[in-house]
Design an enzyme around this catalytic site. Sequence first.
Site, PDB file in Angstrom:
ATOM      1  N   ASN A 132       0.872  -1.170   0.000  1.00  0.00           N
ATOM      2  CA  ASN A 132       0.000   0.000   0.000  1.00  0.00           C
ATOM      3  C   ASN A 132       0.908   1.219   0.000  1.00  0.00           C
ATOM      4  OD1 ASN A 132      -1.807   2.015   0.503  1.00  0.00           O
ATOM      5  ND2 ASN A 132      -2.550   1.192   2.453  1.00  0.00           N
ATOM      6  N   ARG A 182      -2.745  -2.113  -3.135  1.00  0.00           N
ATOM      7  CA  ARG A 182      -3.933  -1.307  -2.936  1.00  0.00           C
ATOM      8  C   ARG A 182      -3.850  -0.165  -3.952  1.00  0.00           C
ATOM      9  NH1 ARG A 182      -5.266   2.131   2.511  1.00  0.00           N
ATOM     10  NH2 ARG A 182      -7.323   2.851   1.908  1.00  0.00           N
ATOM     11  N   HIS A 227     -12.122   3.220   0.963  1.00  0.00           N
ATOM     12  CA  HIS A 227     -11.983   2.264   2.078  1.00  0.00           C
ATOM     13  C   HIS A 227     -12.664   0.937   1.760  1.00  0.00           C
ATOM     14  CE1 HIS A 227     -11.330   5.809   5.075  1.00  0.00           C
ATOM     15  NE2 HIS A 227     -10.180   5.263   4.717  1.00  0.00           N
ATOM     16  N   ARG A 249      -8.026  15.962   7.314  1.00  0.00           N
ATOM     17  CA  ARG A 249      -8.958  16.346   6.234  1.00  0.00           C
ATOM     18  C   ARG A 249     -10.264  16.861   6.827  1.00  0.00           C
ATOM     19  NH1 ARG A 249      -8.713  10.708   3.158  1.00  0.00           N
ATOM     20  NH2 ARG A 249      -6.762  10.230   4.204  1.00  0.00           N
ATOM     21  N   GLY A 257     -11.518   3.531  15.621  1.00  0.00           N
ATOM     22  CA  GLY A 257     -12.684   2.671  15.835  1.00  0.00           C
ATOM     23  C   GLY A 257     -12.371   1.447  16.679  1.00  0.00           C
ATOM     24  N   GLU A 260      -6.819  -4.766   5.743  1.00  0.00           N
ATOM     25  CA  GLU A 260      -6.854  -4.534   4.292  1.00  0.00           C
ATOM     26  C   GLU A 260      -5.771  -5.341   3.582  1.00  0.00           C
ATOM     27  OE1 GLU A 260      -6.775  -0.617   5.876  1.00  0.00           O
ATOM     28  OE2 GLU A 260      -7.905   0.155   4.167  1.00  0.00           O
TER      29      GLU A 260
END
Length: 396
Positions: free
Chosen positions: A8, A93, A181, A241, A330, A379
């Site tokens: 990635n 990715r 995502h 962001r 999370g 991922e």
Amino acid sequence: MKAVVSLNAGSSSIKFALFTLDGAGEPGRSAAGKIEKIGIEPTLVATSADGAVLIERTWRDGAGLTHADLLKDLFAWAVDHLEGREVIAIGHRVVHGGSRFAEPRRVDDGLLAALEQLCPLAPLHQPHNLAAIRAVSALSPELPQVACFDTAFHHDKPAVASRLALPRLLHDQGVRRYGFHGLSYEYIAAELQRIDPGLAAGRVIAAHLGNGASLCAMKAGKSIDTTMGFTALDGLMMGTRCGSLDPGVVLYLQAQMGMDVGQVEELLYSRSGLLGVSGVSSDMRLLSASASPEAAEAIELFAWRAAREFGAMASSLGGVDAIVFTAGIGENAALVRRDICARLEWIGVELDDAANARSLQRIDAKGSRVAVLVIPTDEERMIAKHSISLIARGAS
Ligand code: ADP
């Protein structure tokens, strides 16, 4: 034994993971890590599945080293680490698959050219993803490479969730809501199916809250809406962001404050969000530990904005059966989960505070109408699995 590498590549970092394959079983993670501070003083850290540090390296005076140079060194280490196992594929990715690519694809010149055309849609990410593919091709031309798209999981969401309220021609020219995502959400959908198939069959809102953050509304494991849109700037407030923003602000910054496109881009991507509001940091751990009122205000805004978007996703789903929290914030920030869930009591969310404080897999209180789960995302594993199945099918 064989192995697969997941990569990635970003502007200043390369995340990677090495998986070993033993027959048809689940790939085993044999190492994972990051090269960071590319362009300044690159560092490499890799750990084993149980967290033991396998390598730690800093390239002093390495400011001039390119992604390609560092990948070469990383591969030299990986070959050593894999002790003769044959690498059957490198999975990447790739942030943007545009409206065309709904599934992972084997890399060839035609695919690279098509993906190159999508760079203007994701100028901060796509060029780095593609540069890594080219660097691997140069190092090892025969090695199969697979592109896994962050947009793909959202590809088949309803047309209404893909359209911006702009003139039709712009939609036809690619200005639409893609969503990102996707590899994380695909992994979460599969994990939820494994953990609780009943919930997975229902209406689920997954919250990927990391440095980048978004929500995905899933019905029976498929994305039907998501908070990121044309770019990864939309939706939730993030580390640096801004998330959803009145477009009038952008006009004002340019017309009245004299900022040019590059300055606005830098402001919205790199100096806003938790960092901009707190003036302290983009890192939730540091903000949580800070005594600054601005840090507290940034966390409050993060939770408020997230809960607001949960409302939007609940509306798209026509109700909610389960919520899943994932990614750095999370998975770990119990207080942030608590603040968000406290604002969702109206849709039937009740937390078990003790379970939440320990980040257990199920954190809803007995009798909560909505199940609440914490599921760590992976991922890199998703990329590895896609790569393995594509190579096994011999598909392109
Ligand atoms: P990325 O999007 O770069 O992959 P991550 O998913 O690693 O990011 O998430 C990074 C965020 O998670 C940071 O804001 C970090 O502070 C936060 N985070 C990680 N661990 C914890 C923790 N124990 N408590 C609170 N926040 C955490």
